[in-house]
Design an enzyme around this catalytic site. Structure first.
Site, PDB file in Angstrom:
ATOM      1  N   GLU A 249      13.134  14.284  -7.294  1.00 22.61           N
ATOM      2  CA  GLU A 249      13.912  13.188  -7.851  1.00 22.61           C
ATOM      3  C   GLU A 249      13.705  13.104  -9.355  1.00 22.61           C
ATOM      4  O   GLU A 249      12.573  12.992  -9.833  1.00 22.61           O
ATOM      5  CB  GLU A 249      13.508  11.852  -7.204  1.00 22.61           C
ATOM      6  CG  GLU A 249      14.300  10.664  -7.721  1.00 22.61           C
ATOM      7  CD  GLU A 249      13.859   9.335  -7.122  1.00 22.61           C
ATOM      8  OE1 GLU A 249      14.489   8.305  -7.447  1.00 22.61           O
ATOM      9  OE2 GLU A 249      12.895   9.319  -6.337  1.00 22.61           O
TER      10      GLU A 249
ATOM     11  N   ARG B 184      12.099   7.934   0.396  1.00 21.96           N
ATOM     12  CA  ARG B 184      11.496   7.994  -0.935  1.00 21.96           C
ATOM     13  C   ARG B 184       9.970   7.854  -0.842  1.00 21.96           C
ATOM     14  O   ARG B 184       9.441   7.025  -0.107  1.00 21.96           O
ATOM     15  CB  ARG B 184      12.070   6.895  -1.829  1.00 21.96           C
ATOM     16  CG  ARG B 184      13.572   7.040  -2.040  1.00 21.96           C
ATOM     17  CD  ARG B 184      14.139   5.963  -2.939  1.00 21.96           C
ATOM     18  NE  ARG B 184      13.941   6.282  -4.356  1.00 21.96           N
ATOM     19  CZ  ARG B 184      13.206   5.551  -5.194  1.00 21.96           C
ATOM     20  NH1 ARG B 184      12.552   4.493  -4.781  1.00 21.96           N
ATOM     21  NH2 ARG B 184      13.117   5.888  -6.466  1.00 21.96           N
TER      22      ARG B 184
ATOM     23  N   GLU C 261       6.923  -1.945  -3.598  1.00 18.28           N
ATOM     24  CA  GLU C 261       7.453  -2.993  -4.465  1.00 18.28           C
ATOM     25  C   GLU C 261       8.136  -4.095  -3.650  1.00 18.28           C
ATOM     26  O   GLU C 261       9.258  -4.504  -3.926  1.00 18.28           O
ATOM     27  CB  GLU C 261       8.393  -2.379  -5.511  1.00 18.28           C
ATOM     28  CG  GLU C 261       7.674  -1.381  -6.408  1.00 18.28           C
ATOM     29  CD  GLU C 261       8.541  -0.796  -7.495  1.00 18.28           C
ATOM     30  OE1 GLU C 261       7.988  -0.378  -8.517  1.00 18.28           O
ATOM     31  OE2 GLU C 261       9.778  -0.738  -7.324  1.00 18.28           O
TER      32      GLU C 261
ATOM     33  N   GLU D 177      15.614   4.826 -18.343  1.00 16.26           N
ATOM     34  CA  GLU D 177      14.818   3.606 -18.220  1.00 16.26           C
ATOM     35  C   GLU D 177      13.662   3.565 -19.206  1.00 16.26           C
ATOM     36  O   GLU D 177      13.442   2.558 -19.874  1.00 16.26           O
ATOM     37  CB  GLU D 177      14.292   3.490 -16.791  1.00 16.26           C
ATOM     38  CG  GLU D 177      13.423   2.268 -16.556  1.00 16.26           C
ATOM     39  CD  GLU D 177      12.935   2.167 -15.120  1.00 16.26           C
ATOM     40  OE1 GLU D 177      12.142   1.237 -14.844  1.00 16.26           O
ATOM     41  OE2 GLU D 177      13.330   3.006 -14.284  1.00 16.26           O
TER      42      GLU D 177
ATOM     43  N   ARG E 233      -2.842   4.420  -9.415  1.00 19.21           N
ATOM     44  CA  ARG E 233      -1.475   4.478  -8.883  1.00 19.21           C
ATOM     45  C   ARG E 233      -0.968   5.916  -8.764  1.00 19.21           C
ATOM     46  O   ARG E 233      -0.192   6.229  -7.850  1.00 19.21           O
ATOM     47  CB  ARG E 233      -0.572   3.658  -9.801  1.00 19.21           C
ATOM     48  CG  ARG E 233       0.902   3.745  -9.497  1.00 19.21           C
ATOM     49  CD  ARG E 233       1.661   2.712 -10.302  1.00 19.21           C
ATOM     50  NE  ARG E 233       3.082   3.026 -10.391  1.00 19.21           N
ATOM     51  CZ  ARG E 233       3.972   2.242 -10.991  1.00 19.21           C
ATOM     52  NH1 ARG E 233       3.580   1.111 -11.547  1.00 19.21           N
ATOM     53  NH2 ARG E 233       5.248   2.580 -11.033  1.00 19.21           N
TER      54      ARG E 233
ATOM     55  N   LYS F  92      13.966   3.169   0.772  1.00 17.62           N
ATOM     56  CA  LYS F  92      12.764   2.778   0.042  1.00 17.62           C
ATOM     57  C   LYS F  92      12.039   1.772   0.921  1.00 17.62           C
ATOM     58  O   LYS F  92      12.553   0.684   1.177  1.00 17.62           O
ATOM     59  CB  LYS F  92      13.119   2.163  -1.306  1.00 17.62           C
ATOM     60  CG  LYS F  92      11.913   1.671  -2.108  1.00 17.62           C
ATOM     61  CD  LYS F  92      12.332   1.087  -3.452  1.00 17.62           C
ATOM     62  CE  LYS F  92      11.133   0.568  -4.230  1.00 17.62           C
ATOM     63  NZ  LYS F  92      11.528   0.020  -5.561  1.00 17.62           N
TER      64      LYS F  92
ATOM     65  N   GLU G 118      20.802  -2.012 -11.449  1.00 14.32           N
ATOM     66  CA  GLU G 118      19.386  -1.997 -11.817  1.00 14.32           C
ATOM     67  C   GLU G 118      19.116  -0.758 -12.658  1.00 14.32           C
ATOM     68  O   GLU G 118      19.415   0.357 -12.252  1.00 14.32           O
ATOM     69  CB  GLU G 118      18.511  -1.995 -10.557  1.00 14.32           C
ATOM     70  CG  GLU G 118      17.026  -2.073 -10.872  1.00 14.32           C
ATOM     71  CD  GLU G 118      16.167  -2.219  -9.630  1.00 14.32           C
ATOM     72  OE1 GLU G 118      15.001  -1.814  -9.689  1.00 14.32           O
ATOM     73  OE2 GLU G 118      16.660  -2.744  -8.598  1.00 14.32           O
TER      74      GLU G 118
ATOM     75  N   ASP H 253       6.133   7.084 -12.928  1.00 13.72           N
ATOM     76  CA  ASP H 253       7.489   6.531 -12.831  1.00 13.72           C
ATOM     77  C   ASP H 253       8.347   6.973 -14.006  1.00 13.72           C
ATOM     78  O   ASP H 253       8.646   6.171 -14.890  1.00 13.72           O
ATOM     79  CB  ASP H 253       7.420   4.997 -12.760  1.00 13.72           C
ATOM     80  CG  ASP H 253       8.755   4.368 -12.391  1.00 13.72           C
ATOM     81  OD1 ASP H 253       9.652   5.095 -11.950  1.00 13.72           O
ATOM     82  OD2 ASP H 253       8.890   3.140 -12.549  1.00 13.72           O
TER      83      ASP H 253
ATOM     84  N   ASN I 114      16.783  -0.708  -3.758  1.00 16.86           N
ATOM     85  CA  ASN I 114      16.305  -2.063  -3.486  1.00 16.86           C
ATOM     86  C   ASN I 114      17.467  -2.834  -2.870  1.00 16.86           C
ATOM     87  O   ASN I 114      18.298  -3.395  -3.577  1.00 16.86           O
ATOM     88  CB  ASN I 114      15.818  -2.731  -4.770  1.00 16.86           C
ATOM     89  CG  ASN I 114      14.579  -2.058  -5.323  1.00 16.86           C
ATOM     90  OD1 ASN I 114      13.629  -1.788  -4.594  1.00 16.86           O
ATOM     91  ND2 ASN I 114      14.583  -1.758  -6.614  1.00 16.86           N
TER      92      ASN I 114
END
Length: 691
Positions: free
Chosen positions: A399, A331, A298, A405, A348, A294, A171, A377, A214
């Protein structure tokens, strides 16, 4: 006769560990023997690195010798301090203690008319790090005669987070397939894993989570006996290089693996299941690092399902790991991903602080909250997370995202060390002036029991590991900053170039400014003034100004015919600014003092608003997007000068990526400028082509 300690090379590029002959090492050629004081697998790794590196650089394979009288000259001595008996004038007790468990000293000392070179440490890990430092010194041709180095890591935990899946996909991976997994099993040939362990140890990494946060169905089973022998094999490779292995775990594992009807952290059956699971894991991996989690984000399971807090959820896992010295890395990327875009009061950016700040002091000592550098993000530009430094009673770690990305996905050159330096040097004012992020996460401000820095890594099975050869600089730079955040950008950049490409002055003269300029070049043709997010949904590559504008994910810019930006002020916005300590809150609240580069992150302003630079917002957008394309053209011009100075494979790899970047920068320029011209109706003052 010399014994050669062989390294388990794969055919992959060895990056900054590609030792080549160095004529400046003539003075080292008499140091043809190595004596070792101490014995462990990690010391064996240090010895293998040193013998290999010296042979490659000098053409001479050093002999491994015993030195019982310790009077011989012309030796390199790798020594645990308790084994060698160092004279007090060299290292007094206080200085030895100051090295800690991972520090080291390197000294050149004349003996018997010759000169021995000492690498000394309290532990085998310290010796390994000291050996890699010595090899950097040799590779870059530094003076050896009066060598006297003492160093130790600033951050206790220096970690890599892989987002690898067991089917081999990654990912947010932009450099090929996983080096760990293939077809829902572990790879059979682990040579790349061994090379990777060497690369990580050479920059001081001491913790690696090998699977995606994830955690899907197959990866959930990594903590079962079906896969634990394979996990233990990888942990054994890492162990030889001073690295602890971590696993990302599925919070709902007691239901998916244990047959329970709940994952409620306050249900004793759930806690007991995790305690038995932890015991099982440590039977296979005695030095297992712990869990990365996590949860409640999401669509991932977590304690919110049972009306419990994140302290409840993480503490239950921490209790299971506590007897074995394991950590729970929890996280803080937790937010509502089903927002109503019509509701401007929801923000957010507020989420991590709102969720975790009220829980300060409620977490167990072996829980660390892992906090993204920004509240959104990993954007090319966003504010620093106000949660950093806001919880004096709770372990925190920072982090970063090495994988690009939102910064070009390793097709574009975007050197992130300058961005990371800004974040690390950001003053939180948590304890007044001088409370920089780098001090908070290293445990220098609050008495954290565990802390440090983690990063989402950018490697895959591409020959050069990172897809774009110059993206190796981000990987290297992250490790060096995690070790010592006070290192300068210039020092890190120069070091990486010399280690990777050798001592050609033209190569350094051209690549150094390419890297230094690249973040600002990328920002210029993509995201103006901190607004972020104007990317295609899902894969996040390429311009799409309204891609997330009407999205449940909560990432908006609110552009209309009058202006643009998100009002996060206390006065009449979302109130996000109030999460900062007063000095920063006041700076961001005011239009007069808010820095230009974050203006649209904190304020909604008209296109005619005049920046501190003297330009209007709309003219800044136009100018920077044209400037960004010109910046890429300059990158290509610099790289073109290096043909014949760099091997053909690496030269072509970068040349091709730079031309992809140029085409894409033009697309960004034209899409963004056209969008805002049509929104605002205000023409470009320079009269350039906008469609």
């Amino acid at each position: 006769m010399a014994q050669e300690a062989r390294l388990p090379y794969s055919s992959a590029d060895q990056g900054w560990l590609s030792y080549t002959n160095n004529e400046s090492l003539a003075g080292m050629k008499e140091l043809t023997q190595i004596a070792v004081y101490g014995n462990s697998d990690v010391i064996d790794s240090a010895l293998a690195e040193l013998t290999h590196g010296i042979r490659e650089m000098t053409g001479t394979l050093p002999a491994i010798v015993s030195d019982p009288d310790r009077q011989a000259s012309n030796l390199i001595r790798l020594a645990l301090l308790e084994e060698i008996g160092v004279p007090e004038e060299w290292m007094d007790a206080a200085r030895i203690k100051d090295l800690g468990e991972e520090g080291y000293a390197i000294r050149r000392h004349p003996e018997n008319g010759g000169g021995s070179l000492y690498v000394m440490a309290n532990t085998d890990r310290g010796l390994l790090y000291g050996t890699f430092h010595l090899l950097r010194i040799l590779r870059t041709g530094q003076e050896l005669d009066r060598l006297d180095v003492t160093d130790r890591p600033r951050n206790p935990l220096r970690m890599m987070n892989h987002w690898d899946n067991m089917d081999g996909s990654i990912e947010r991976g932009y450099a090929g397939r996983s080096i760990f997994f293939q077809d829902n099993r572990f790879v059979e040939d682990d040579a790349r894993i061994r090379d990777y362990a060497r690369l990580m140890a050479s920059i001081g990494i001491n913790g690696i989570a090998i699977n995606n946060v994830n955690v899907h169905r197959t990866e959930t089973q990594l903590i079962t006996r079906q896969f634990l022998p394979d996990v233990a094999n990888v942990a054994g490779i890492f162990r030889r290089y001073g690295i602890r292995l971590f696993l990302s775990v599925n919070y709902a594992s007691p239901m998916e693996l244990g047959g329970l009807d709940t994952a409620d952290p306050l249900d004793s059956r759930v806690g007991d299941w995790w305690k038995e699971k932890a015991k099982e894991i440590y039977e296979y991996i005695p030095d297992f690092g712990g869990f990365v989690v996590k949860a409640d984000s999401e669509h991932r399971p977590g304690p919110f399902t049972y009306d419990r807090t994140h302290a409840d959820g993480s503490n239950m896992l921490a209790e299971a790991l506590e007897p074995f010295g394991g950590l729970v890395i929890w996280r803080c990327f937790v937010y509502n991903c089903l927002q109503n875009w019509r509701d401007r009061s929801t923000d957010r950016a507020r989420a991590a602080y709102d969720h975790f700040k009220p829980l300060d002091g409620q977490f167990k000592p072996n829980v660390i909250l892992q906090i993204k550098n920004g509240p959104m993000d990993f954007q090319v530009r966003e504010a620093v997370s106000p949660l950093l430094g806001a919880m004096p009673g709770t372990n925190q770690m920072l982090e970063f995202q090495i994988t690009q990305e939102y910064t070009g996905q390793q097709k574009h050159l975007c050197y992130l060390v300058p961005q990371w330096k800004e974040i690390l040097d950001f003053d939180t004012f948590a304890q007044g002036q001088g409370t920089e992020v780098k001090k908070v996460v290293s445990g220098g401000i609050y008495p954290y029991r565990a802390c440090g820095i983690a990063a989402v890594i950018n490697v895959g099975d591409d020959h050069n590991w990172t897809g774009h050869t110059l993206a190796q600089a981000n990987l290297y730079g992250y490790g060096r900053l995690a070790w010592n955040p006070d290192l300068t950008e210039e020092d890190i950049t120069g070091e990486w170039i010399r280690l990777t490409f050798g001592g050609d002055s033209l190569v350094s003269a051209e690549i150094e400014p390419m890297l230094a300029d690249s973040w600002h070049v990328y920002e210029s043709y993509t995201s103006p003034l901190g607004v972020g997010w104007m990317v295609n949904p899902g894969h996040h590559y390429g311009p799409n100004v309204d891609g997330y504008e009407y999205s449940v994910w909560g990432t908006y810019h609110f552009a209309d015919c009058h202006g643009i930006g998100v009002n996060r002020t206390v006065k009449d916005g979302t109130g996000f600014v109030s999460q900062y300590f007063p000095e920063n809150a006041q700076r961001y609240e005011s239009l007069e003092s808010c820095p230009d580069e974050l203006l649209l992150f904190f304020h909604h302003v008209p296109y005619s608003h005049v920046l501190h630079s003297g330009k209007t917002v709309i003219q800044h957008i136009y100018d920077t997007h044209f400037d960004g394309v010109e910046g890429v053209e300059q990158l290509i011009g610099r790289w073109s000068k290096l043909e014949g100075h760099i091997d053909e494979w690496r030269y072509r790899n970068v040349w091709e990526r730079l031309h992809i970047q140029l085409d894409h920068a033009k697309e960004w320029r034209d899409v963004i400028n056209t969008y805002f011209y049509r929104k605002s109706g205000i023409p470009d003052a320079a009269g350039r082509t906008i469609y």
